[in-house]
Design an enzyme around this catalytic site. Structure first.
Site, PDB file in Angstrom:
ATOM      1  N   ARG A   1       0.885  -1.178   0.000  1.00  0.00           N
ATOM      2  CA  ARG A   1       0.000   0.000   0.000  1.00  0.00           C
ATOM      3  C   ARG A   1       0.911   1.213   0.000  1.00  0.00           C
ATOM      4  O   ARG A   1       1.690   1.416   0.937  1.00  0.00           O
ATOM      5  CB  ARG A   1      -0.912  -0.014   1.224  1.00  0.00           C
ATOM      6  CG  ARG A   1      -1.630   1.311   1.419  1.00  0.00           C
ATOM      7  CD  ARG A   1      -2.738   1.249   2.424  1.00  0.00           C
ATOM      8  NE  ARG A   1      -3.887   0.553   1.870  1.00  0.00           N
ATOM      9  CZ  ARG A   1      -5.104   0.586   2.401  1.00  0.00           C
ATOM     10  NH1 ARG A   1      -5.331   1.262   3.511  1.00  0.00           N
ATOM     11  NH2 ARG A   1      -6.108  -0.064   1.844  1.00  0.00           N
TER      12      ARG A   1
ATOM     13  N   HIS B   1      -7.313   0.736  -6.461  1.00  0.00           N
ATOM     14  CA  HIS B   1      -7.517  -0.147  -5.301  1.00  0.00           C
ATOM     15  C   HIS B   1      -8.154  -1.444  -5.819  1.00  0.00           C
ATOM     16  O   HIS B   1      -9.316  -1.743  -5.522  1.00  0.00           O
ATOM     17  CB  HIS B   1      -8.409   0.557  -4.269  1.00  0.00           C
ATOM     18  CG  HIS B   1      -8.371  -0.047  -2.901  1.00  0.00           C
ATOM     19  ND1 HIS B   1      -7.579  -1.133  -2.565  1.00  0.00           N
ATOM     20  CD2 HIS B   1      -9.038   0.285  -1.746  1.00  0.00           C
ATOM     21  CE1 HIS B   1      -7.765  -1.435  -1.299  1.00  0.00           C
ATOM     22  NE2 HIS B   1      -8.634  -0.595  -0.783  1.00  0.00           N
TER      23      HIS B   1
ATOM     24  N   GLN C   1     -10.069  -4.025  -3.550  1.00  0.00           N
ATOM     25  CA  GLN C   1     -11.375  -3.562  -3.105  1.00  0.00           C
ATOM     26  C   GLN C   1     -12.454  -3.910  -4.138  1.00  0.00           C
ATOM     27  O   GLN C   1     -13.524  -4.421  -3.801  1.00  0.00           O
ATOM     28  CB  GLN C   1     -11.338  -2.043  -2.881  1.00  0.00           C
ATOM     29  CG  GLN C   1     -12.638  -1.489  -2.364  1.00  0.00           C
ATOM     30  CD  GLN C   1     -12.944  -1.962  -0.960  1.00  0.00           C
ATOM     31  OE1 GLN C   1     -12.117  -1.838  -0.066  1.00  0.00           O
ATOM     32  NE2 GLN C   1     -14.126  -2.522  -0.752  1.00  0.00           N
TER      33      GLN C   1
ATOM     34  N   ASP D   1     -17.159   7.103  -1.588  1.00  0.00           N
ATOM     35  CA  ASP D   1     -15.951   6.931  -0.772  1.00  0.00           C
ATOM     36  C   ASP D   1     -15.665   8.284  -0.110  1.00  0.00           C
ATOM     37  O   ASP D   1     -16.310   9.294  -0.442  1.00  0.00           O
ATOM     38  CB  ASP D   1     -14.789   6.494  -1.687  1.00  0.00           C
ATOM     39  CG  ASP D   1     -13.520   6.112  -0.943  1.00  0.00           C
ATOM     40  OD1 ASP D   1     -13.547   5.994   0.291  1.00  0.00           O
ATOM     41  OD2 ASP D   1     -12.483   5.940  -1.618  1.00  0.00           O
TER      42      ASP D   1
ATOM     43  N   CYS E   1     -16.262   1.387   0.456  1.00  0.00           N
ATOM     44  CA  CYS E   1     -15.084   0.574   0.788  1.00  0.00           C
ATOM     45  C   CYS E   1     -14.711   0.649   2.251  1.00  0.00           C
ATOM     46  O   CYS E   1     -14.033  -0.237   2.765  1.00  0.00           O
ATOM     47  CB  CYS E   1     -13.910   0.970  -0.099  1.00  0.00           C
ATOM     48  SG  CYS E   1     -13.324   2.656   0.177  1.00  0.00           S
TER      49      CYS E   1
ATOM     50  N   ARG F   1     -13.462  -8.949   1.401  1.00  0.00           N
ATOM     51  CA  ARG F   1     -12.040  -8.671   1.148  1.00  0.00           C
ATOM     52  C   ARG F   1     -11.211  -9.909   1.520  1.00  0.00           C
ATOM     53  O   ARG F   1     -10.284 -10.296   0.807  1.00  0.00           O
ATOM     54  CB  ARG F   1     -11.567  -7.473   1.989  1.00  0.00           C
ATOM     55  CG  ARG F   1     -12.185  -6.136   1.643  1.00  0.00           C
ATOM     56  CD  ARG F   1     -11.655  -5.576   0.341  1.00  0.00           C
ATOM     57  NE  ARG F   1     -10.206  -5.454   0.298  1.00  0.00           N
ATOM     58  CZ  ARG F   1      -9.479  -4.442   0.811  1.00  0.00           C
ATOM     59  NH1 ARG F   1     -10.100  -3.430   1.382  1.00  0.00           N
ATOM     60  NH2 ARG F   1      -8.159  -4.409   0.691  1.00  0.00           N
TER      61      ARG F   1
HETATM   62  N1  NVA Z   1      -9.930   6.442  -1.331  1.00  0.00           N
HETATM   63  C1  NVA Z   1      -9.539   6.068   0.019  1.00  0.00           C
HETATM   64  C2  NVA Z   1      -9.754   4.608   0.224  1.00  0.00           C
HETATM   65  C3  NVA Z   1      -9.376   4.093   1.584  1.00  0.00           C
HETATM   66  C4  NVA Z   1      -9.562   2.614   1.699  1.00  0.00           C
HETATM   67  C5  NVA Z   1      -8.086   6.463   0.252  1.00  0.00           C
HETATM   68  O1  NVA Z   1      -7.274   6.279  -0.657  1.00  0.00           O
HETATM   69  O2  NVA Z   1      -7.777   6.962   1.330  1.00  0.00           O
HETATM   70  N1   CP Z   2     -11.197  -0.388   2.347  1.00  0.00           N
HETATM   71  C1   CP Z   2      -9.933  -0.440   2.800  1.00  0.00           C
HETATM   72  O1   CP Z   2      -8.975  -0.683   2.049  1.00  0.00           O
HETATM   73  O2   CP Z   2      -9.810  -0.243   4.145  1.00  0.00           O
HETATM   74  P1   CP Z   2      -8.471  -0.020   4.975  1.00  0.00           P
HETATM   75  O3   CP Z   2      -7.926   1.316   4.612  1.00  0.00           O
HETATM   76  O4   CP Z   2      -8.896  -0.123   6.410  1.00  0.00           O
HETATM   77  O5   CP Z   2      -7.491  -1.104   4.608  1.00  0.00           O
END
Ligand code: NVA
Ligand code: CP
Length: 307
Positions: free
Chosen positions: A105, A132, A135, A221, A261, A289
């Site tokens: 990540r 993502h 997801q 989101d 998500c 997930r």
């Molecule tokens: N769009 C959000 C998703 C978190 C799971 C982010 O990137 O922070």
């Molecule tokens: N939806 C998702 O990826 O959640 P986290 O940021 O908690 O991993």
């Protein structure tokens, strides 16, 4: 050495391979629910690298790997050499000699691409600024579980054209459904950043009610994704009219589902009545997930398993 398969974007797997992963997700989930031991990845090690926070992604990968008989190691930028400027290419060489599969990540997609090009083992995108894919794997599996095939259906994306939105747009091309996007002015989808080949499967709407109209699935989101915190106050103002509320859900089809998500901000991108309401499938979506990523790791490490 055979080049490893990576999952850096949804389209790294073909439609047939994704369908296989969904089939395996179903089977792996069933066994898990029946408390049947399934250890195809015994002695395999997953390394998880987090440059941003996570609850679901960490938990689902770590628990998932253990449930498949393997083990998982958590690294973050703060207390590894990654945060002290070790080149990503060097990190990839070393980490991939000590593990069987890596999940990352991070920020720019380019970072994960550089890592993958120097990795001996499969690399999975656990979220970048651009995508993502894990997801959306879980989301589409959830839709199919609840309502059947997604082909020909209409998904309404309300809010920011972020990593999750981009991945929905890729999914629409792969699975042949439509995405209707509504963002505030200035936050529109950038087709190239979304990795789109064409525009056949998506339409942009100025008014979120128009995007939601007749949708089979309504999703949103956070208004401010990780890495964009400096824009938070401006975004709170700009996105104020892009909340998914009960009115918006009533513009969708009566059997439409609501997805998010997570983590969610009730009262910002979604009203509590929607996320906690009857059309919301967010908890199954989050649980899936786990099952989808177990199937993904099985596929990337063992190929097509059919048992
Ligand atoms: N769009 C959000 C998703 C978190 C799971 C982010 O990137 O922070
Ligand atoms: N939806 C998702 O990826 O959640 P986290 O940021 O908690 O991993």
């Amino acid at each position: 050495m055979v080049a490893p398969r990576h999952f850096l974007q949804l389209k790294d797997l073909s439609r047939g391979e994704l369908d296989h992963v969904f089939e395996r997700t179903r089977s792996i989930k069933e066994r898990f629910k029946a408390y049947q031991r399934y250890w195809p990845l015994q002695d395999r090690t997953l390394v998880m690298i987090f440059e941003k926070a996570s609850t679901r992604t960490r938990l689902s990968f770590e628990a998932g790997m253990q449930q498949l008989g393997g083990s998982a190691i958590y690294l973050n930028t703060r207390d590894s050499q990654l945060g002290r400027g070790e080149p990503v290419e060097d990190a990839a060489q070393v980490i991939s000699r000590m593990s069987d599969i890596v999940m990352i990540r991070t920020f720019e997609q380019e970072i994960i691409e550089r890592f993958a090009s120097h990795s001996r083992v499969p690399v999975i995108n656990g979220l970048t600024n651009e995508y993502h894919p894990c997801q959306i794997l879980a989301d589409i599996f959830t839709y199919i579980e609840k309502r059947g095939p997604i082909q020909g259906r209409t998904v309404a994306w309300i809010g920011d054209s972020n990593n999750v939105c981009n991945t929905w747009l890729q999914a629409a091309e792969i699975f042949d459904f439509n995405v209707r996007v509504s963002t505030p002015p200035g936050y529109e989808v950038e087709a190239e950043r979304a990795g789109l080949y064409g525009t056949d499967h998506f339409e942009q709407f100025a008014d979120p009610m128009d995007a939601a109209h007749g949708a089979d699935l309504v999703t949103t989101d956070v208004w401010t994704s990780m890495g964009f915190e400096a824009e938070n106050e401006e975004r709170l103002r700009d996105f104020a009219d892009w909340q998914v509320d009960a009115d918006m859900m009533s513009a969708a089809r009566p059997d439409a589902v609501f997805m998010h998500c997570l983590p969610a901000h009730r009262g910002e991108e979604v009203a509590a009545a929607v996320i906690d309401g009857e059309q919301s499938v967010v908890w199954d979506e989050a649980e899936n997930r786990l099952h989808a990523q177990k199937a993904l790791m099985e596929f990337l490490l063992l190929g097509r398993v059919n048992d």
